[in-house]
Design a protein around this motif. Structure first.
Motif, PDB file in Angstrom:
ATOM      1  N   LYS A  89       0.821  -1.216   0.000  1.00 26.96           N
ATOM      2  CA  LYS A  89       0.000   0.000   0.000  1.00 26.96           C
ATOM      3  C   LYS A  89       0.857   1.270   0.000  1.00 26.96           C
ATOM      4  O   LYS A  89       0.387   2.344  -0.351  1.00 26.96           O
ATOM      5  CB  LYS A  89      -0.920   0.018   1.218  1.00 26.96           C
ATOM      6  CG  LYS A  89      -1.961  -1.079   1.184  1.00 26.96           C
ATOM      7  CD  LYS A  89      -2.763  -1.093   2.469  1.00 26.96           C
ATOM      8  CE  LYS A  89      -3.582  -2.369   2.551  1.00 26.96           C
ATOM      9  NZ  LYS A  89      -3.952  -2.712   3.904  1.00 26.96           N
ATOM     10  N   LEU A  90       2.121   1.141   0.394  1.00 31.39           N
ATOM     11  CA  LEU A  90       3.013   2.302   0.459  1.00 31.39           C
ATOM     12  C   LEU A  90       3.588   2.692  -0.895  1.00 31.39           C
ATOM     13  O   LEU A  90       4.088   3.792  -1.069  1.00 31.39           O
ATOM     14  CB  LEU A  90       4.164   2.027   1.432  1.00 31.39           C
ATOM     15  CG  LEU A  90       3.777   1.800   2.888  1.00 31.39           C
ATOM     16  CD1 LEU A  90       5.008   1.462   3.718  1.00 31.39           C
ATOM     17  CD2 LEU A  90       3.067   3.014   3.457  1.00 31.39           C
ATOM     18  N   VAL A  91       3.549   1.752  -1.854  1.00 29.91           N
ATOM     19  CA  VAL A  91       4.154   2.003  -3.164  1.00 29.91           C
ATOM     20  C   VAL A  91       3.132   1.723  -4.254  1.00 29.91           C
ATOM     21  O   VAL A  91       2.525   0.664  -4.271  1.00 29.91           O
ATOM     22  CB  VAL A  91       5.376   1.077  -3.403  1.00 29.91           C
ATOM     23  CG1 VAL A  91       6.011   1.354  -4.743  1.00 29.91           C
ATOM     24  CG2 VAL A  91       6.389   1.193  -2.297  1.00 29.91           C
ATOM     25  N   GLU A  92       2.935   2.648  -5.154  1.00 30.01           N
ATOM     26  CA  GLU A  92       2.163   2.372  -6.359  1.00 30.01           C
ATOM     27  C   GLU A  92       3.071   2.614  -7.572  1.00 30.01           C
ATOM     28  O   GLU A  92       3.296   1.748  -8.383  1.00 30.01           O
ATOM     29  CB  GLU A  92       0.909   3.243  -6.445  1.00 30.01           C
ATOM     30  CG  GLU A  92       0.061   2.981  -7.699  1.00 30.01           C
ATOM     31  CD  GLU A  92      -0.342   1.525  -7.904  1.00 30.01           C
ATOM     32  OE1 GLU A  92      -0.376   1.086  -9.065  1.00 30.01           O
ATOM     33  OE2 GLU A  92      -0.620   0.825  -6.927  1.00 30.01           O
ATOM     34  N   ARG A  93       3.629   3.800  -7.629  1.00 33.96           N
ATOM     35  CA  ARG A  93       4.629   4.135  -8.644  1.00 33.96           C
ATOM     36  C   ARG A  93       5.820   4.734  -7.926  1.00 33.96           C
ATOM     37  O   ARG A  93       5.685   5.275  -6.832  1.00 33.96           O
ATOM     38  CB  ARG A  93       4.080   5.148  -9.646  1.00 33.96           C
ATOM     39  CG  ARG A  93       2.985   4.596 -10.514  1.00 33.96           C
ATOM     40  CD  ARG A  93       2.425   5.676 -11.405  1.00 33.96           C
ATOM     41  NE  ARG A  93       1.309   5.164 -12.156  1.00 33.96           N
ATOM     42  CZ  ARG A  93       1.409   4.729 -13.411  1.00 33.96           C
ATOM     43  NH1 ARG A  93       2.551   4.763 -14.039  1.00 33.96           N
ATOM     44  NH2 ARG A  93       0.357   4.267 -14.038  1.00 33.96           N
ATOM     45  N   GLY A  94       6.970   4.648  -8.566  1.00 34.58           N
ATOM     46  CA  GLY A  94       8.148   5.235  -7.928  1.00 34.58           C
ATOM     47  C   GLY A  94       9.430   4.695  -8.507  1.00 34.58           C
ATOM     48  O   GLY A  94       9.474   4.199  -9.626  1.00 34.58           O
ATOM     49  N   ILE A  95      10.460   4.758  -7.695  1.00 39.11           N
ATOM     50  CA  ILE A  95      11.804   4.363  -8.113  1.00 39.11           C
ATOM     51  C   ILE A  95      12.353   3.347  -7.130  1.00 39.11           C
ATOM     52  O   ILE A  95      12.128   3.426  -5.929  1.00 39.11           O
ATOM     53  CB  ILE A  95      12.734   5.605  -8.135  1.00 39.11           C
ATOM     54  CG1 ILE A  95      12.280   6.595  -9.194  1.00 39.11           C
ATOM     55  CG2 ILE A  95      14.188   5.218  -8.343  1.00 39.11           C
ATOM     56  CD1 ILE A  95      12.361   6.095 -10.617  1.00 39.11           C
ATOM     57  N   MET A  96      13.081   2.377  -7.668  1.00 39.89           N
ATOM     58  CA  MET A  96      13.851   1.437  -6.864  1.00 39.89           C
ATOM     59  C   MET A  96      15.261   1.474  -7.424  1.00 39.89           C
ATOM     60  O   MET A  96      15.443   1.563  -8.647  1.00 39.89           O
ATOM     61  CB  MET A  96      13.241   0.029  -6.977  1.00 39.89           C
ATOM     62  CG  MET A  96      13.887  -0.983  -6.081  1.00 39.89           C
ATOM     63  SD  MET A  96      12.924  -2.514  -5.910  1.00 39.89           S
ATOM     64  CE  MET A  96      12.892  -3.140  -7.570  1.00 39.89           C
ATOM     65  N   CYS A  97      16.260   1.439  -6.554  1.00 39.84           N
ATOM     66  CA  CYS A  97      17.633   1.581  -7.033  1.00 39.84           C
ATOM     67  C   CYS A  97      18.602   0.762  -6.189  1.00 39.84           C
ATOM     68  O   CYS A  97      18.223   0.153  -5.188  1.00 39.84           O
ATOM     69  CB  CYS A  97      18.046   3.045  -7.040  1.00 39.84           C
ATOM     70  SG  CYS A  97      17.982   3.819  -5.416  1.00 39.84           S
ATOM     71  N   GLN A  98      19.850   0.798  -6.593  1.00 36.62           N
ATOM     72  CA  GLN A  98      20.938   0.164  -5.848  1.00 36.62           C
ATOM     73  C   GLN A  98      21.230   1.047  -4.634  1.00 36.62           C
ATOM     74  O   GLN A  98      21.281   2.262  -4.764  1.00 36.62           O
ATOM     75  CB  GLN A  98      22.154   0.090  -6.773  1.00 36.62           C
ATOM     76  CG  GLN A  98      23.341  -0.615  -6.217  1.00 36.62           C
ATOM     77  CD  GLN A  98      24.463  -0.665  -7.262  1.00 36.62           C
ATOM     78  OE1 GLN A  98      24.266  -0.382  -8.431  1.00 36.62           O
ATOM     79  NE2 GLN A  98      25.634  -1.018  -6.807  1.00 36.62           N
ATOM     80  N   PRO A  99      21.373   0.447  -3.430  1.00 40.54           N
ATOM     81  CA  PRO A  99      21.638   1.284  -2.242  1.00 40.54           C
ATOM     82  C   PRO A  99      23.001   1.962  -2.298  1.00 40.54           C
ATOM     83  O   PRO A  99      23.863   1.576  -2.989  1.00 40.54           O
ATOM     84  CB  PRO A  99      21.560   0.300  -1.079  1.00 40.54           C
ATOM     85  CG  PRO A  99      21.535  -1.050  -1.650  1.00 40.54           C
ATOM     86  CD  PRO A  99      21.285  -0.945  -3.109  1.00 40.54           C
TER      87      PRO A  99
END
Length: 99
Positions: A89-99
């Motif tokens: 529920k916290l994410v619908e669209r966005g970015i995921m990346c390398q830490p």
């Protein structure tokens, strides 16, 4: 004439992993799937990934590309990434990346 004018972009596996999330949903007993497109770099199963807007880091449990399991995804690939302990529920669209 069209084939000669069309240019296929080169995919480069180097660079930091950057993923555009376009959908997110939970799978009971497994975790949360984030679907989208790898914009840069490469991601593999067991890699750590970060969701910067949530300031959370998670581990990639598995991945699928067009209903087939894969071990890695690289720039340009459309993929579903399974992570655990993430509230869908916290994410619908966005970015995921390398830490």
């Amino acid at each position: 004439a069209l084939q000669q004018a069309a240019v296929v972009p080169a995919r480069t596996p180097d660079g930091k992993f950057f993923f555009a999330v376009d959908h997110c949903f939970p799978i009971k007993g497994k975790g949360t799937v984030l679907t989208g497109t790898v914009l840069n770099g490469t991601v593999r199963v067991n890699d750590a990934v970060e969701l910067p807007e949530l300031r959370q880091e998670r581990k990639v449990k598995s991945m699928q590309m067009f209903k087939r399991p894969v071990k890695q995804a690289r720039q340009g690939d459309r993929v579903g990434v399974l992570v655990t302990q993430l509230d869908a529920k916290l994410v619908e669209r966005g970015i995921m990346c390398q830490p």
